[in-house]
Design a protein around this motif. Structure first.
Motif, PDB file in Angstrom:
ATOM      1  N   ASN A 113      49.338 -74.039 -63.894  1.00  0.00           N
ATOM      2  CA  ASN A 113      49.003 -72.709 -63.261  1.00  0.00           C
ATOM      3  C   ASN A 113      47.613 -72.800 -63.106  1.00  0.00           C
ATOM      4  OD1 ASN A 113      51.616 -71.952 -62.866  1.00  0.00           O
ATOM      5  ND2 ASN A 113      51.304 -71.110 -64.613  1.00  0.00           N
ATOM      6  N   ARG A 114      46.910 -73.280 -64.146  1.00  0.00           N
ATOM      7  CA  ARG A 114      45.226 -73.040 -64.207  1.00  0.00           C
ATOM      8  C   ARG A 114      44.949 -73.917 -62.931  1.00  0.00           C
ATOM      9  NH1 ARG A 114      45.254 -72.402 -69.707  1.00  0.00           N
ATOM     10  NH2 ARG A 114      44.563 -70.304 -70.399  1.00  0.00           N
ATOM     11  N   SER A 115      45.334 -75.422 -62.811  1.00  0.00           N
ATOM     12  CA  SER A 115      44.722 -76.481 -62.185  1.00  0.00           C
ATOM     13  C   SER A 115      45.217 -76.247 -60.528  1.00  0.00           C
ATOM     14  CB  SER A 115      45.818 -77.848 -62.657  1.00  0.00           C
ATOM     15  OG  SER A 115      45.343 -78.884 -62.109  1.00  0.00           O
ATOM     16  N   ARG A 116      46.259 -75.436 -60.613  1.00  0.00           N
ATOM     17  CA  ARG A 116      47.052 -74.833 -59.265  1.00  0.00           C
ATOM     18  C   ARG A 116      45.974 -74.116 -58.480  1.00  0.00           C
ATOM     19  NH1 ARG A 116      52.760 -72.502 -59.175  1.00  0.00           N
ATOM     20  NH2 ARG A 116      51.565 -72.040 -56.263  1.00  0.00           N
ATOM     21  N   LYS A 171      42.826 -73.834 -59.529  1.00  0.00           N
ATOM     22  CA  LYS A 171      41.427 -74.438 -59.299  1.00  0.00           C
ATOM     23  C   LYS A 171      41.230 -75.753 -58.032  1.00  0.00           C
ATOM     24  CE  LYS A 171      39.816 -75.557 -64.097  1.00  0.00           C
ATOM     25  NZ  LYS A 171      39.844 -76.276 -65.094  1.00  0.00           N
ATOM     26  N   THR A 172      42.747 -76.124 -57.853  1.00  0.00           N
ATOM     27  CA  THR A 172      42.751 -76.866 -56.420  1.00  0.00           C
ATOM     28  C   THR A 172      42.556 -76.052 -55.760  1.00  0.00           C
ATOM     29  OG1 THR A 172      44.205 -78.787 -57.842  1.00  0.00           O
ATOM     30  CG2 THR A 172      44.212 -78.516 -55.456  1.00  0.00           C
ATOM     31  N   ALA A 173      43.318 -74.696 -55.403  1.00  0.00           N
ATOM     32  CA  ALA A 173      43.019 -73.583 -53.883  1.00  0.00           C
ATOM     33  C   ALA A 173      41.922 -73.143 -53.907  1.00  0.00           C
ATOM     34  CB  ALA A 173      44.068 -72.955 -54.539  1.00  0.00           C
ATOM     35  N   ARG A 178      38.859 -75.135 -54.476  1.00  0.00           N
ATOM     36  CA  ARG A 178      38.865 -76.119 -54.019  1.00  0.00           C
ATOM     37  C   ARG A 178      39.115 -76.012 -52.755  1.00  0.00           C
ATOM     38  NH1 ARG A 178      40.956 -80.723 -56.991  1.00  0.00           N
ATOM     39  NH2 ARG A 178      41.304 -80.816 -54.774  1.00  0.00           N
ATOM     40  N   ARG A 179      40.118 -76.517 -52.043  1.00  0.00           N
ATOM     41  CA  ARG A 179      40.349 -76.372 -51.017  1.00  0.00           C
ATOM     42  C   ARG A 179      40.144 -75.291 -49.749  1.00  0.00           C
ATOM     43  NH1 ARG A 179      46.321 -77.926 -51.779  1.00  0.00           N
ATOM     44  NH2 ARG A 179      46.818 -80.047 -52.464  1.00  0.00           N
ATOM     45  N   GLU A 184      36.340 -76.779 -48.974  1.00  0.00           N
ATOM     46  CA  GLU A 184      36.054 -77.873 -47.835  1.00  0.00           C
ATOM     47  C   GLU A 184      36.958 -78.099 -46.813  1.00  0.00           C
ATOM     48  OE1 GLU A 184      38.176 -81.083 -50.512  1.00  0.00           O
ATOM     49  OE2 GLU A 184      36.641 -81.021 -52.295  1.00  0.00           O
ATOM     50  N   ARG A 198      43.713 -70.961 -46.496  1.00  0.00           N
ATOM     51  CA  ARG A 198      43.909 -71.181 -47.491  1.00  0.00           C
ATOM     52  C   ARG A 198      42.923 -70.183 -48.755  1.00  0.00           C
ATOM     53  NH1 ARG A 198      41.220 -77.681 -46.819  1.00  0.00           N
ATOM     54  NH2 ARG A 198      43.198 -78.157 -46.121  1.00  0.00           N
ATOM     55  N   ALA A 223      44.481 -68.208 -52.022  1.00  0.00           N
ATOM     56  CA  ALA A 223      44.164 -68.700 -53.718  1.00  0.00           C
ATOM     57  C   ALA A 223      43.428 -67.135 -54.362  1.00  0.00           C
ATOM     58  CB  ALA A 223      42.630 -68.858 -52.876  1.00  0.00           C
TER      59      ALA A 223
END
Length: 81
Positions: free
Chosen positions: A22-25, A27-29, A31-32, A35, A45, A49
């Motif tokens: 979940n933490r990885s999801r 962080k990815t959100a 970052r998206r 970017e 996005r 997030a």
């Protein structure tokens, strides 16, 4: 060697894996959002997030104030676009 201790170890291993995913999801959100090139994509996005951050704060995966701070920073980033 105690059965309940073995069970707690297994449950904590499962919870740890779930929390890490979940933490990885999240962080990815985040970052998206940062970017994203255009405003429409960034706003879409950001919604995703914010939903993930709110859910994590509710379940105490993140501290609620930290989730709020991240949301605020992302909103400011989008406003600057």
């Amino acid at each position: 060697n105690i059965k309940s201790a073995k069970k707690r170890m297994e449950l904590s291993r499962v919870a740890n894996a779930r929390n890490r995913a979940n933490r990885s999801r999240i962080k990815t959100a985040i970052r998206r959002v940062r970017e994203a090139e255009d405003l429409d994509t960034a706003q879409a996005r950001l919604r995703e997030a914010v939903a993930l951050l709110d859910r994590a704060a509710t379940k105490r995966l993140l501290h609620p104030n930290r989730a709020s701070r991240i949301k605020s920073r992302l909103s400011r980033h989008i406003a600057a676009l």
